[in-house]
Motif scaffolding. Structure first.
Motif, short mmCIF file in Angstrom:
data_model
loop_
_atom_site.label_atom_id
_atom_site.label_comp_id
_atom_site.label_asym_id
_atom_site.label_seq_id
_atom_site.Cartn_x
_atom_site.Cartn_y
_atom_site.Cartn_z
N UNK A 18 0.80 -1.21 0.00
CA UNK A 18 0.00 0.00 0.00
C UNK A 18 0.84 1.27 0.00
N UNK A 19 2.11 1.15 -0.37
CA UNK A 19 2.93 2.35 -0.56
C UNK A 19 2.57 2.99 -1.90
N UNK A 20 3.02 4.20 -2.18
CA UNK A 20 2.64 4.85 -3.44
C UNK A 20 3.00 4.03 -4.68
N UNK A 21 4.10 3.28 -4.58
CA UNK A 21 4.52 2.47 -5.73
C UNK A 21 5.39 1.32 -5.25
N UNK A 22 5.54 0.35 -6.11
CA UNK A 22 6.50 -0.73 -5.91
C UNK A 22 7.42 -0.73 -7.13
N UNK A 23 8.55 -1.38 -7.03
CA UNK A 23 9.43 -1.35 -8.19
C UNK A 23 10.66 -2.21 -8.05
N UNK A 24 11.57 -2.05 -9.03
CA UNK A 24 12.77 -2.86 -9.07
C UNK A 24 13.88 -2.09 -9.79
N UNK A 80 18.73 -0.36 -14.71
CA UNK A 80 17.36 -0.24 -15.20
C UNK A 80 16.44 -0.19 -14.00
N UNK A 81 15.70 0.91 -13.87
CA UNK A 81 14.80 1.07 -12.73
C UNK A 81 13.38 1.30 -13.22
N UNK A 82 12.42 0.59 -12.62
CA UNK A 82 11.02 0.70 -13.02
C UNK A 82 10.13 0.67 -11.80
N UNK A 83 9.01 1.38 -11.88
CA UNK A 83 8.03 1.36 -10.80
C UNK A 83 6.65 1.00 -11.35
N UNK A 84 5.81 0.51 -10.46
CA UNK A 84 4.40 0.25 -10.73
C UNK A 84 3.60 1.00 -9.67
N UNK A 85 2.75 1.90 -10.08
CA UNK A 85 1.97 2.69 -9.12
C UNK A 85 0.92 1.82 -8.43
N UNK A 86 0.74 2.06 -7.14
CA UNK A 86 -0.37 1.46 -6.40
C UNK A 86 -1.51 2.47 -6.38
N UNK A 87 -2.61 2.15 -7.03
CA UNK A 87 -3.70 3.11 -7.14
C UNK A 87 -4.98 2.67 -6.43
N UNK A 88 -5.18 1.37 -6.28
CA UNK A 88 -6.44 0.86 -5.70
C UNK A 88 -6.18 0.28 -4.32
N UNK A 89 -5.84 1.14 -3.37
CA UNK A 89 -5.49 0.68 -2.02
C UNK A 89 -6.60 1.02 -1.03
N UNK A 90 -6.73 0.17 -0.01
CA UNK A 90 -7.68 0.41 1.08
C UNK A 90 -6.99 0.07 2.40
N UNK A 91 -6.12 0.91 2.86
CA UNK A 91 -5.34 0.59 4.07
C UNK A 91 -6.20 0.38 5.30
N UNK A 92 -7.41 0.99 5.33
CA UNK A 92 -8.26 0.83 6.51
C UNK A 92 -8.73 -0.61 6.70
N UNK A 93 -8.69 -1.42 5.62
CA UNK A 93 -9.09 -2.81 5.74
C UNK A 93 -8.18 -3.61 6.67
N UNK A 94 -7.01 -3.05 7.00
CA UNK A 94 -6.00 -3.80 7.74
C UNK A 94 -5.74 -3.26 9.14
N UNK A 95 -6.58 -2.34 9.60
CA UNK A 95 -6.35 -1.72 10.91
C UNK A 95 -6.27 -2.75 12.03
N UNK A 96 -7.20 -3.71 12.02
CA UNK A 96 -7.25 -4.70 13.10
C UNK A 96 -6.01 -5.60 13.10
N UNK A 97 -5.42 -5.79 11.92
CA UNK A 97 -4.29 -6.72 11.81
C UNK A 97 -3.02 -6.17 12.44
N UNK A 98 -3.04 -4.92 12.81
CA UNK A 98 -1.88 -4.34 13.49
C UNK A 98 -1.64 -5.02 14.83
N UNK A 99 -2.73 -5.47 15.47
CA UNK A 99 -2.58 -6.13 16.78
C UNK A 99 -3.06 -7.58 16.76
#
Length: 356
Positions: A18-24, A80-99
């Motif tokens: 759920x970061x702005x992008x992932x890449x390599x 060679x560096x490339x990124x893939x944008x994360x656009x469809x994220x819902x971080x609130x779905x994971x609040x409970x998993x913090x604990x």
């Protein structure tokens, strides 16, 4: 975190689910190589989420943005560096998993190792989302291998105990569901949807074959092709096992049954069978490299499970919400191809260094 591969080619995967992008960032690919970006996009689309009822509802375009390493459409020798944008994220779905760590997931072990500093949203850096950058590298290696007459193909061999029928001899990449036998594929999809309807998940087996790899790749002990391929395959989340050729079945046979007799065919040495999976003593023998990968069921399920509350340090119940694949296997198929392609191309580069 160790998220780098070092060999004749080297790369580092970065980002979180759920970061702005992932890449390599990749080093060691040949300067002057002109990638087929349309072919790469088709390869990445096979892994991308949100493509059907048997996959997660999260949808990402997964169109790579190349930041460096290209000039006039060709690799220029720089990293060679490339990124893939994360656009469809819902971080609130994971609040409970913090604990409340998910059973079967890396939530608890990441908490122990990183002391709460880790990004828990969507599994963070442990997410299957990070296989997309792997597929960028693997997709490029597949193209480079194709120039050498080497093809990497795969199929779903089994899901929920339902086995594909027939032999893997040609690519299944253009099929809607990557199996040899369509009827078996339909039965697998029904099993996936049945588990999904119950809030559960299923696992399966992927078979991969590398056809046309020359004899002499790899080496003994820690440089063997089994080790090289396995190292990359186990970088794919949810992989729990790998077997080459006959695998564990070889343990049930006599030597006279398991040995692959040698023969001559059109002026070259071949084997009449391929129980060894194309590898002897860690070195390719010129026959197809064949292996199978066991993929566990998706741990994020809607069925209620026992867990612990790490804040209160007491037992707790957990029902996982959010969007998850009811079966990881179909989207993991190109990831396995990517891992195999990287390992074989890397070994090919090493072999060229060894030759006079």
């Amino acid at each position: 975190m160790n998220s780098s591969y070092h060999g004749n080619i080297s790369f580092t995967i970065f980002g979180q689910s759920h970061s702005p992008a992932i890449g390599v960032t990749v080093e060691g690919l040949p300067a002057g190589f002109a990638p087929d970006f349309e072919e790469l996009s088709r390869f990445l689309a096979r892994r991308a989420p949100g493509r059907g009822d048997c996959a997660t509802a999260r949808r990402e375009d997964d169109v790579p943005e190349f930041l460096s390493g290209l000039h006039n459409g060709k690799l220029c020798g720089a990293p060679l560096s490339a990124i893939l944008r994360n656009s469809d994220t819902r971080p609130e779905d994971y609040d409970e998993l913090r604990i409340k760590p998910r059973p079967g997931h890396a939530d608890y072990t990441a908490q122990v190792k990183y002391g709460g500093a880790q990004d828990h949203r969507g599994g963070g850096h442990f997410s299957g989302r990070l296989t997309a950058p792997l597929c960028i590298v693997g997709g490029l290696c597949k193209q480079l291998l194709a120039r050498e007459g080497v093809e990497v193909i795969s199929r779903i061999a089994e899901i929920a105990g339902i086995a594909d029928r027939g032999e893997l001899t040609v690519s299944t990449a253009e099929r809607p569901f990557p199996v040899v036998d369509s009827a078996a594929g339909e039965a697998m999809q029904k099993a996936i949807l049945a588990a999904k309807a119950e809030g559960d998940s299923v696992g399966g087996v992927i078979e991969c074959a590398v056809i046309g790899a020359p004899a002499g790749l790899g080496g003994p002990l820690f440089g063997g092709m089994e080790s090289r391929i396995s190292r990359l395959v186990f970088g794919i989340p949810a992989v729990k096992g790998i077997a080459f050729g006959a695998g564990f079945e070889a343990a049930k046979r006599r030597g006279s049954e398991n040995n692959d007799p040698f023969a001559m065919r059109e002026g070259r040495v071949v084997t009449k069978t391929n129980h060894c999976g194309g590898i002897l003593g860690g070195i390719t023998d010129g026959m197809p490299i064949v292996f199978r990968v066991a993929v566990k069921p998706t741990p994020s399920i809607a069925v209620g499970q026992d867990t612990v509350d790490l804040s209160a340090m007491e037992s707790a119940k957990l029902t996982v919400g959010g969007r998850h694949d009811p079966c990881i296997v179909p989207r993991a198929v190109p990831c396995v191809e990517a891992a195999a392609a990287i390992a074989v191309y890397d070994a090919l580069l090493e072999r060229r260094k060894e030759q006079p």
